[in-house]
Scaffold this active site. Structure first.
Site, mmCIF file in Angstrom:
data_model
loop_
_atom_site.group_PDB
_atom_site.id
_atom_site.type_symbol
_atom_site.label_atom_id
_atom_site.label_comp_id
_atom_site.label_asym_id
_atom_site.label_seq_id
_atom_site.Cartn_x
_atom_site.Cartn_y
_atom_site.Cartn_z
ATOM 1 N N GLU A 163 0.811 -1.586 -0.091
ATOM 2 C CA GLU A 163 0.209 -0.367 -0.013
ATOM 3 C C GLU A 163 0.704 1.442 0.293
ATOM 4 O O GLU A 163 0.888 1.679 0.967
ATOM 5 C CB GLU A 163 -1.036 -0.100 1.150
ATOM 6 C CG GLU A 163 -1.621 -0.989 1.258
ATOM 7 C CD GLU A 163 -3.490 -0.828 2.521
ATOM 8 O OE1 GLU A 163 -3.180 0.038 2.883
ATOM 9 O OE2 GLU A 163 -4.260 -2.041 2.507
ATOM 10 N N GLU A 358 -5.310 -8.986 0.519
ATOM 11 C CA GLU A 358 -5.777 -8.688 1.738
ATOM 12 C C GLU A 358 -7.425 -8.025 1.806
ATOM 13 O O GLU A 358 -7.494 -7.118 -0.140
ATOM 14 C CB GLU A 358 -5.228 -7.119 2.260
ATOM 15 C CG GLU A 358 -3.938 -7.121 2.708
ATOM 16 C CD GLU A 358 -3.789 -5.955 3.973
ATOM 17 O OE1 GLU A 358 -4.381 -5.275 4.257
ATOM 18 O OE2 GLU A 358 -2.374 -5.976 3.987
HETATM 19 C C1 FCB Z 1 -4.174 -2.331 5.061
HETATM 20 C C2 FCB Z 1 -3.349 -2.420 5.762
HETATM 21 C C3 FCB Z 1 -3.185 -3.996 6.461
HETATM 22 C C4 FCB Z 1 -4.271 -3.593 7.899
HETATM 23 C C5 FCB Z 1 -5.528 -3.222 6.753
HETATM 24 C C6 FCB Z 1 -6.841 -2.931 7.769
HETATM 25 O O1 FCB Z 1 -4.258 -0.435 5.000
HETATM 26 O O2 FCB Z 1 -1.943 -2.598 4.615
HETATM 27 O O3 FCB Z 1 -1.238 -3.610 7.719
HETATM 28 O O4 FCB Z 1 -4.027 -2.518 9.061
HETATM 29 O O5 FCB Z 1 -5.227 -2.221 5.991
#
Ligand code: FCB
Length: 453
Positions: A163, A358
């Site tokens: 990110e 994710e």
């Molecule tokens: C993302 C992050 C991860 C976690 C999730 C909920 O932005 O990459 O580390 O905090 O959100």
């Protein structure tokens, strides 16, 4: 329908969020070790000093991953654990932890998918200017080489940076994440450019030094615009909302094309250059080839999207949440179609296999009187999102894998231990782990390769 045969089923976590052992075995300090000392920076003054104590309990954790049936585990490597000063001396005990973790995963037939950088930047390099320093890509390449030299005899899949949008947006623009800076436009553009260069330098280093054949990519979080319906004009409005570069998105770190066009097309987008060319380093064109070093997949973290439509006059309307709309523990919206439109728009534009790196939700979970953790919302949320990802695959998107966030409850950055994202519940007083209902459900989904969704 099932996902394709070699679809990768996994779950994810990140070093500072789970490892603990913040000053053990020669680990250097990270900017998060520093930031959590700042008053009111993190909910209730929580820190990652102990977190899930995964550094000591990794064997138990890998055994639980096996029980869930994970085929792959996305973890991150703590740069200051491996190189306490960020460059120079390598901390053998630090890298040994990752050696042991990788061995343990492989012994259980779980593929390691490390991310080289998930936000715990070495404090010593921050003192030298961090991502603002034009040498920062060189530092990242040196660290990457140290890791690849030691793990790539067993690791073949790599994510470079997690990110980058949040590193710029929250770390360097609003300052609610470490290092807590609020920089000016010029500096934000330099940070972005140096992160892009670091990604490219890492890919080149992986290719040059990997022992096993390597696959590599980045793991961005791409804001997704969802058309309110399938009307062609609404689809176009959503595509435009996803990919137009605006002043607001560019400088706050959130523009999809400002990040991804350099990586996948080797050039900054024209509309972005109009806004920001004057802030870029004079020789930025010299870096584009390295920034666009070929990658194998596009990782994508996705949680919530926005709904858009086209107004009669052709302008894009963003639809606010409806009254009483479902919200997660974090008060994030539940927008499953994001896992259809995000992958579809990204695949159409960049044509790389999409791995969801994710996806998940925070939920108010606790251990019930029966000793179990009942989290029907997590099951329902994940099922809805995965169905949409499956629909994207049916419509031609190369859907290559899915990593649930997270394998276990952990330190959620500025929100400390308040937000629980895990498939596994962690009691932070005792470090007891309990598989949630969702972990058992996910296990069946993996077994059926998504057929039972
Ligand atoms: C993302 C992050 C991860 C976690 C999730 C909920 O932005 O990459 O580390 O905090 O959100």
């Amino acid at each position: 329908m099932t996902f394709k045969k070699d679809f990768i089923w996994g779950a994810a976590a990140a070093s500072y969020q789970i490892e603990g052992a913040h000053d053990e075995d020669g680990k250097g300090m990270s900017i998060w070790d520093n930031f959590t000392e700042k008053e009111n920076a993190v909910y209730q003054g929580h820190t990652g000093q102990t977190a899930c104590d995964h550094y000591h309990r990794y064997k138990e954790d890998v055994a639980l991953m096996k029980q869930v049936g994970l085929q792959a585990y996305r973890f991150s490597i703590s740069w200051p654990r491996v190189m306490p000063e960020g460059i120079g001396a390598i901390n053998t005990k630090g890298i040994d932890f990752y050696n042991r973790l990788v061995d343990e995963l492989l012994a259980k037939d779980i593929m390691p998918f490390p991310t080289l950088f998930h936000w715990d930047y070495p404090y010593e390099l921050y003192l030298k200017g961090g991502w603002l320093n034009p040498d920062s890509p060189k530092w990242f390449a040196e660290y990457t080489a140290a890791v690849v030299d030691r793990l790539s005899d067993r690791v073949g899949n790599w994510f470079t940076i997690n990110e980058p949008q949040v590193i710029v947006g929250l770390g360097h623009c609003t300052g609610i994440h470490a290092p807590g800076l609020q920089l000016q436009k010029r500096e934000l553009v330099h940070v972005t450019h140096n992160i892009l260069r670091s990604h490219g330098a890492a890919v080149e280093t992986i290719r040059a030094r990997s022992i096993l054949p390597s696959k590599a990519g980045i793991a961005p979080v791409c804001p997704v615009a969802i058309p309110v319906d399938n009307g062609q004009q609404n689809i176009e409005a959503a595509g435009a909302a996803m990919f137009n570069v605006t002043d607001k998105d560019l400088f706050t770190g959130w523009s999809n094309r400002w990040w991804l066009d350099p990586i996948f097309k080797g050039e900054y987008p024209e509309d972005g250059l109009k806004l920001a060319a004057r802030y870029l380093p004079a020789n930025f064109q010299d870096h584009m080839k390295s920034i666009s070093a070929p990658t194998d997949f596009l990782g994508n973290n996705h949680y919530e999207g926005i709904y858009v439509s086209a107004d009669k006059d052709g302008t894009t309307r963003i639809h606010p949440p409806k009254e009483g709309e479902p919200l997660t523990g974090f008060n994030w919206r539940v927008t499953p179609e994001g896992l259809y439109w995000g992958p579809r728009f990204l695949y159409e534009r960049y044509n790389k296999p999409i791995i969801i790196t994710e996806n998940g939700l925070s939920n108010k979970d606790w251990v019930a009187l029966d000793g179990k953790v009942h989290d029907p919302q997590r099951i329902d949320f994940t099922q809805r999102y995965l169905r949409e990802f499956q629909r994207a695959a049916a419509d031609g998107v190369d859907a290559a894998g899915y990593f649930h966030w997270s394998i276990m409850d952990n330190f959620e950055w500025a929100f400390g231990y308040k937000e629980r994202f895990g498939l596994i519940h962690v009691d932070f007083q005792t470090q007891k782990r309990t598989l949630k209902d969702s972990a058992c459900w996910y296990s069946d989904v993996i077994k059926s390769n998504g057929k039972n969704l």
